[in-house]
Scaffold this motif. Structure first.
Motif, PDB file in Angstrom:
ATOM      1  N   ALA A  20       7.326   9.834  -4.399  1.00 43.01           N
ATOM      2  CA  ALA A  20       7.097   9.008  -4.381  1.00 43.01           C
ATOM      3  C   ALA A  20       5.932   8.800  -3.082  1.00 43.01           C
ATOM      4  CB  ALA A  20       8.686   7.903  -4.153  1.00 43.01           C
ATOM      5  N   GLY A  21       6.383   9.296  -1.954  1.00 48.53           N
ATOM      6  CA  GLY A  21       5.900   9.495  -1.175  1.00 48.53           C
ATOM      7  C   GLY A  21       4.604  10.500  -1.258  1.00 48.53           C
ATOM      8  N   VAL A  22       4.502  11.463  -2.289  1.00 54.18           N
ATOM      9  CA  VAL A  22       2.727  12.131  -2.466  1.00 54.18           C
ATOM     10  C   VAL A  22       2.183  10.923  -3.039  1.00 54.18           C
ATOM     11  CG1 VAL A  22       1.751  13.633  -3.266  1.00 54.18           C
ATOM     12  CG2 VAL A  22       3.849  14.390  -2.120  1.00 54.18           C
ATOM     13  N   VAL A  26      -1.792   9.435  -2.751  1.00 54.14           N
ATOM     14  CA  VAL A  26      -3.173   9.617  -3.627  1.00 54.14           C
ATOM     15  C   VAL A  26      -3.317   7.998  -4.082  1.00 54.14           C
ATOM     16  CG1 VAL A  26      -3.295  10.030  -5.811  1.00 54.14           C
ATOM     17  CG2 VAL A  26      -1.950  11.912  -4.103  1.00 54.14           C
ATOM     18  N   VAL A  27      -2.303   6.956  -4.233  1.00 53.98           N
ATOM     19  CA  VAL A  27      -2.881   5.913  -4.412  1.00 53.98           C
ATOM     20  C   VAL A  27      -3.645   5.624  -3.281  1.00 53.98           C
ATOM     21  CG1 VAL A  27      -2.086   3.647  -4.996  1.00 53.98           C
ATOM     22  CG2 VAL A  27      -1.236   5.440  -6.438  1.00 53.98           C
ATOM     23  N   PHE A  28      -3.185   5.450  -2.030  1.00 55.21           N
ATOM     24  CA  PHE A  28      -3.726   4.525  -1.059  1.00 55.21           C
ATOM     25  C   PHE A  28      -5.369   5.458  -0.611  1.00 55.21           C
ATOM     26  CE2 PHE A  28      -4.903   4.988   3.199  1.00 55.21           C
ATOM     27  CZ  PHE A  28      -5.099   3.561   3.208  1.00 55.21           C
ATOM     28  N   ALA A  29      -5.657   6.505  -1.145  1.00 56.20           N
ATOM     29  CA  ALA A  29      -7.068   7.646  -1.058  1.00 56.20           C
ATOM     30  C   ALA A  29      -7.004   7.121  -2.083  1.00 56.20           C
ATOM     31  CB  ALA A  29      -6.421   9.208  -1.727  1.00 56.20           C
ATOM     32  N   LEU A  30      -7.288   6.876  -2.704  1.00 55.44           N
ATOM     33  CA  LEU A  30      -7.808   6.303  -4.089  1.00 55.44           C
ATOM     34  C   LEU A  30      -8.867   5.131  -4.102  1.00 55.44           C
ATOM     35  CD1 LEU A  30      -6.359   6.879  -7.713  1.00 55.44           C
ATOM     36  CD2 LEU A  30      -8.119   8.029  -6.579  1.00 55.44           C
ATOM     37  N   ALA A  60     -12.103  -3.982  -6.813  1.00 50.34           N
ATOM     38  CA  ALA A  60     -10.892  -4.036  -7.810  1.00 50.34           C
ATOM     39  C   ALA A  60     -10.369  -2.874  -8.141  1.00 50.34           C
ATOM     40  CB  ALA A  60     -11.582  -5.125  -9.628  1.00 50.34           C
ATOM     41  N   VAL A  61     -11.029  -2.203  -8.064  1.00 45.23           N
ATOM     42  CA  VAL A  61      -9.472  -0.987  -8.102  1.00 45.23           C
ATOM     43  C   VAL A  61      -9.182  -0.861  -6.609  1.00 45.23           C
ATOM     44  CG1 VAL A  61     -10.009   1.975  -7.702  1.00 45.23           C
ATOM     45  CG2 VAL A  61     -10.887   1.507  -9.505  1.00 45.23           C
ATOM     46  N   ALA A  62      -9.536  -0.444  -5.268  1.00 46.14           N
ATOM     47  CA  ALA A  62      -9.178  -0.755  -3.758  1.00 46.14           C
ATOM     48  C   ALA A  62      -7.971  -1.828  -3.591  1.00 46.14           C
ATOM     49  CB  ALA A  62     -10.436  -0.929  -3.205  1.00 46.14           C
ATOM     50  N   VAL A  63      -8.443  -2.536  -4.651  1.00 42.69           N
ATOM     51  CA  VAL A  63      -7.186  -3.831  -4.042  1.00 42.69           C
ATOM     52  C   VAL A  63      -6.455  -3.741  -5.254  1.00 42.69           C
ATOM     53  CG1 VAL A  63      -7.137  -6.414  -5.325  1.00 42.69           C
ATOM     54  CG2 VAL A  63      -9.375  -5.820  -3.491  1.00 42.69           C
ATOM     55  N   LEU A  64      -6.422  -3.205  -6.242  1.00 43.25           N
ATOM     56  CA  LEU A  64      -5.463  -2.619  -6.975  1.00 43.25           C
ATOM     57  C   LEU A  64      -4.426  -1.440  -6.945  1.00 43.25           C
ATOM     58  CD1 LEU A  64      -3.761  -2.493  -9.567  1.00 43.25           C
ATOM     59  CD2 LEU A  64      -4.961  -1.259 -10.838  1.00 43.25           C
ATOM     60  N   CYS A  65      -5.700  -0.875  -5.743  1.00 42.53           N
ATOM     61  CA  CYS A  65      -4.616   0.851  -5.157  1.00 42.53           C
ATOM     62  C   CYS A  65      -3.774  -0.165  -3.957  1.00 42.53           C
ATOM     63  CB  CYS A  65      -5.718   1.975  -4.795  1.00 42.53           C
ATOM     64  SG  CYS A  65      -5.914   2.325  -6.383  1.00 42.53           S
ATOM     65  N   PHE A  66      -4.478  -0.044  -3.409  1.00 42.47           N
ATOM     66  CA  PHE A  66      -3.421  -1.458  -1.993  1.00 42.47           C
ATOM     67  C   PHE A  66      -2.717  -2.230  -2.836  1.00 42.47           C
ATOM     68  CE2 PHE A  66      -7.981  -0.598   0.064  1.00 42.47           C
ATOM     69  CZ  PHE A  66      -7.509   0.448   0.321  1.00 42.47           C
ATOM     70  N   VAL A  68      -0.344  -1.607  -5.007  1.00 44.89           N
ATOM     71  CA  VAL A  68       0.603  -1.415  -5.283  1.00 44.89           C
ATOM     72  C   VAL A  68       1.265  -0.440  -3.695  1.00 44.89           C
ATOM     73  CG1 VAL A  68       1.018   1.539  -6.540  1.00 44.89           C
ATOM     74  CG2 VAL A  68      -0.677  -0.082  -7.287  1.00 44.89           C
ATOM     75  N   VAL A  69      -0.041   0.316  -3.417  1.00 41.76           N
ATOM     76  CA  VAL A  69       1.230   0.306  -1.719  1.00 41.76           C
ATOM     77  C   VAL A  69       1.549  -0.412  -1.574  1.00 41.76           C
ATOM     78  CG1 VAL A  69       0.619   1.770   0.316  1.00 41.76           C
ATOM     79  CG2 VAL A  69      -0.790   2.229  -1.626  1.00 41.76           C
ATOM     80  N   VAL A  70       1.339  -1.352  -1.164  1.00 42.70           N
ATOM     81  CA  VAL A  70       2.518  -2.603  -0.293  1.00 42.70           C
ATOM     82  C   VAL A  70       3.464  -2.517  -1.098  1.00 42.70           C
ATOM     83  CG1 VAL A  70       2.439  -5.131   0.184  1.00 42.70           C
ATOM     84  CG2 VAL A  70       0.221  -3.390   0.869  1.00 42.70           C
ATOM     85  N   GLY A  71       3.664  -2.928  -2.458  1.00 42.06           N
ATOM     86  CA  GLY A  71       4.822  -3.257  -3.726  1.00 42.06           C
ATOM     87  C   GLY A  71       5.555  -1.444  -3.320  1.00 42.06           C
ATOM     88  N   GLY A  72       5.063  -0.361  -3.150  1.00 44.01           N
ATOM     89  CA  GLY A  72       5.701   0.870  -2.587  1.00 44.01           C
ATOM     90  C   GLY A  72       6.391   0.504  -1.606  1.00 44.01           C
ATOM     91  N   VAL A  73       6.028   0.291  -1.085  1.00 47.50           N
ATOM     92  CA  VAL A  73       6.371  -0.168   0.681  1.00 47.50           C
ATOM     93  C   VAL A  73       7.322  -1.414   0.260  1.00 47.50           C
ATOM     94  CG1 VAL A  73       6.082  -0.225   3.152  1.00 47.50           C
ATOM     95  CG2 VAL A  73       4.305   0.876   2.144  1.00 47.50           C
ATOM     96  N   LEU A  74       7.054  -1.957   0.078  1.00 47.80           N
ATOM     97  CA  LEU A  74       7.958  -2.832   0.276  1.00 47.80           C
ATOM     98  C   LEU A  74       9.202  -2.722  -0.659  1.00 47.80           C
ATOM     99  CD1 LEU A  74       5.423  -6.218  -0.458  1.00 47.80           C
ATOM    100  CD2 LEU A  74       7.219  -5.378   1.929  1.00 47.80           C
ATOM    101  N   ALA A  75       9.356  -2.341  -1.200  1.00 50.79           N
ATOM    102  CA  ALA A  75      10.174  -1.432  -2.348  1.00 50.79           C
ATOM    103  C   ALA A  75      10.885  -1.244  -1.759  1.00 50.79           C
ATOM    104  CB  ALA A  75      10.377  -0.895  -4.078  1.00 50.79           C
ATOM    105  N   GLY A  76      10.342   0.037  -0.593  1.00 49.96           N
ATOM    106  CA  GLY A  76      11.749   0.889   0.090  1.00 49.96           C
ATOM    107  C   GLY A  76      11.904   0.595   0.912  1.00 49.96           C
ATOM    108  N   VAL A  77      11.380  -0.611   1.477  1.00 50.47           N
ATOM    109  CA  VAL A  77      12.119  -1.101   2.717  1.00 50.47           C
ATOM    110  C   VAL A  77      13.380  -2.006   2.098  1.00 50.47           C
ATOM    111  CG1 VAL A  77      11.637  -2.871   4.195  1.00 50.47           C
ATOM    112  CG2 VAL A  77      10.457  -1.527   4.060  1.00 50.47           C
ATOM    113  N   GLY A  78      13.179  -2.925   1.279  1.00 53.11           N
ATOM    114  CA  GLY A  78      13.927  -3.499   0.128  1.00 53.11           C
ATOM    115  C   GLY A  78      15.310  -2.265   0.025  1.00 53.11           C
ATOM    116  N   THR A  79      15.118  -1.644  -0.725  1.00 53.05           N
ATOM    117  CA  THR A  79      15.501  -0.542  -0.994  1.00 53.05           C
ATOM    118  C   THR A  79      16.719  -0.057   0.194  1.00 53.05           C
ATOM    119  OG1 THR A  79      15.112   0.659  -2.970  1.00 53.05           O
ATOM    120  CG2 THR A  79      17.167   1.533  -2.420  1.00 53.05           C
ATOM    121  N   ILE A  80      16.456  -0.033   1.271  1.00 53.47           N
ATOM    122  CA  ILE A  80      16.621   0.716   2.435  1.00 53.47           C
ATOM    123  C   ILE A  80      17.806  -0.511   3.171  1.00 53.47           C
ATOM    124  CG2 ILE A  80      16.708   1.412   5.492  1.00 53.47           C
ATOM    125  CD1 ILE A  80      14.313   2.752   4.337  1.00 53.47           C
ATOM    126  N   LEU A  81      17.227  -1.966   3.103  1.00 49.79           N
ATOM    127  CA  LEU A  81      17.714  -2.922   3.487  1.00 49.79           C
ATOM    128  C   LEU A  81      18.846  -3.570   2.494  1.00 49.79           C
ATOM    129  CD1 LEU A  81      15.003  -5.126   4.773  1.00 49.79           C
ATOM    130  CD2 LEU A  81      16.820  -3.226   6.483  1.00 49.79           C
TER     131      LEU A  81
END
Length: 84
Positions: A20-22, A26-30, A60-66, A68-81
Motif C-alpha cells: 500500500a505504501g509503495v 507510485v500512483v502519486f508519481a504517475l 484526467a490521469v493526474a486527477v484520477l491518480c490524485f 486514488v491517493v486521497v482515497g488511500g490516505v482517507l482509508a488508512g486514517v479511517g482504519t486507524i480511527l
C-alpha cells in the motif's frame, strides 16, 4: 513460533503495508507525470506544448491518480480511527 508474537500475521501486515505504501507513492508519481504533461514547459527558450487532446488526457490521469491517493490516505486514517 513464539508464544507472544504471531509471525505469520506480522508478515501479512508488513507485506500489505509495504504494497500500500509503495503503491500510493507510485500512483502519486504517475499523477505528477500527468500534471507535468498538462502544463506548458519551456526548454532552452523554446516553448513546448502538448496537443489539446493529450493535455486533457494528462489532466484526467493526474486527477484520477490524485483521487486514488486521497482515497488511500482517507482509508488508512479511517482504519486507524476505527480501531481506537
Amino acid at each position: 513460533m513464539s508464544d507472544y508474537i504471531d509471525f505469520d500475521a506480522l508478515g501479512q501486515v508488513l507485506l500489505a503495508s509495504l504494497i500500500a505504501g509503495v503503491g500510493l507513492v507510485v500512483v502519486f508519481a504517475l499523477g505528477m507525470v500527468g500534471l507535468a504533461g498538462w502544463t506548458t514547459s519551456r526548454a532552452e527558450g523554446v516553448q513546448v506544448t502538448t496537443s489539446g487532446a493529450r493535455r486533457g488526457a494528462s489532466l484526467a490521469v493526474a486527477v484520477l491518480c490524485f483521487a486514488v491517493v486521497v482515497g488511500g490516505v482517507l482509508a488508512g486514517v479511517g482504519t486507524i480511527l476505527a480501531k481506537s
